[in-house]
Design an enzyme around this catalytic site. Sequence first.
Site, PDB file in Angstrom:
ATOM      1  N   ASP A  42       0.814  -1.224   0.000  1.00  0.00           N
ATOM      2  CA  ASP A  42       0.000   0.000   0.000  1.00  0.00           C
ATOM      3  C   ASP A  42       0.852   1.282   0.000  1.00  0.00           C
ATOM      4  OD1 ASP A  42      -2.129  -1.838   0.346  1.00  0.00           O
ATOM      5  OD2 ASP A  42      -2.020  -1.650   2.531  1.00  0.00           O
ATOM      6  N   GLU A  77     -11.341  -0.318  -3.806  1.00  0.00           N
ATOM      7  CA  GLU A  77     -10.581   0.242  -2.674  1.00  0.00           C
ATOM      8  C   GLU A  77      -9.362   0.986  -3.201  1.00  0.00           C
ATOM      9  OE1 GLU A  77      -9.354  -3.112  -0.257  1.00  0.00           O
ATOM     10  OE2 GLU A  77      -8.031  -3.877  -1.819  1.00  0.00           O
TER      11      GLU A  77
HETATM   12  O1  FUB Z   1      -3.252  -3.645   3.355  1.00  0.00           O
HETATM   13  C1  FUB Z   1      -4.579  -3.892   3.802  1.00  0.00           C
HETATM   14  C2  FUB Z   1      -5.570  -3.596   2.723  1.00  0.00           C
HETATM   15  O2  FUB Z   1      -5.275  -4.389   1.586  1.00  0.00           O
HETATM   16  C3  FUB Z   1      -5.521  -2.188   2.191  1.00  0.00           C
HETATM   17  O3  FUB Z   1      -6.099  -1.256   3.047  1.00  0.00           O
HETATM   18  C4  FUB Z   1      -6.205  -2.387   0.901  1.00  0.00           C
HETATM   19  O4  FUB Z   1      -6.120  -1.321   0.019  1.00  0.00           O
HETATM   20  C5  FUB Z   1      -5.517  -3.637   0.397  1.00  0.00           C
HETATM   21  O5  FUB Z   1      -4.276  -3.357  -0.199  1.00  0.00           O
END
Ligand code: FUB
Length: 325
Positions: free
Chosen positions: A19, A226
């Site tokens: 991320d 996301e």
């Molecule tokens: O790293 C945890 C979660 O996985 C993140 O918040 C999302 O975007 C995905 O990458």
Amino acid sequence: MHKLPKPHHPLVTHIFTADPSAHVFEGKIFIYPSHDLDHDGTDNDNGDQYAMEDYHVLSMDGFESPVIDHGQVLHLKDIPWASKQLWAPDAAFKAGTYFLYFPARDHDGIFRIGVATSTSPAGPFLPQPSYIKESFSIDPAVLVDDDNRAYIYFGGLWGGQLEKWQTSTFEPEAVGPAAEAPAIGPRVALLSADMLSFQTAPLEISIVDANGSPILAGDENRRYFEGPWVHKYNGWYYLSYSTGTTHKLVYAISRNPLGPYTFKGTILPPVIGWTTHHSIVQFKDKWYLFYHDSSLSEGVNHKRCVKYTELSYNEDGTIRMIYPD
Ligand code: FUB
């Protein structure tokens, strides 16, 4: 100190990272990643395997310089309102202060977004005692615009709980819309002048196709899942994000930071591992994509590594697709 960064190679290998939110602060590249835990638990759709407990900050003087790990800059035990899962963070700078925005579950198991401050881009960061009022879900990304207004974008489906906020209150049993209904959009709020609270209530961003029709929930190659990121190029706002179940990084553009955004195309096809999450940053006269995959663990979804590569635009402002190595 770690070896020189190479495109499409892990930036660091001594810890698992994911991320990446990259920024240029003080003339250097700073990367704010999640710090994946090295555990052998199993995966589920709720994302329980992403059990992160702290943040590290990475930096490089440039792409010909070694990567520095500034060590642990914030730990779960020091955040009074948070119970677990420090997921994807972002950072911003305003008026002499650096801000780290991060999601975590509160003591009721609900994802909220918190903020911590520092006088240095390398931390350490001191968290505010409570999460940002009216915040929810995950994956904050902050754009400080040319007029100094700061916008925070956020939201993620499934483990990130965004579908449970369709009525503005948390509904634990809520599911996403039907396939033929408009997809759920990410949220955006204006940050207050001190960057510590929402100045406006979160607004749902609309992502539309070339005809102006909303992208539908069943359109999993294009709908928002996301990991939002907004950058500006030639006066346009570029909203890029992960499509989740189809594992792509895609983007949409708008003249207005609040949208609506018109879908344009794919930036990065699927990488090794389930999640895909990124940031886009300009350093000197070039643009770069920071992203992650699970190559360092040979495909374990929750043991990821941050990478980078150059990103370029066509004459018409569209982004050239990147192929992961
Ligand atoms: O790293 C945890 C979660 O996985 C993140 O918040 C999302 O975007 C995905 O990458």
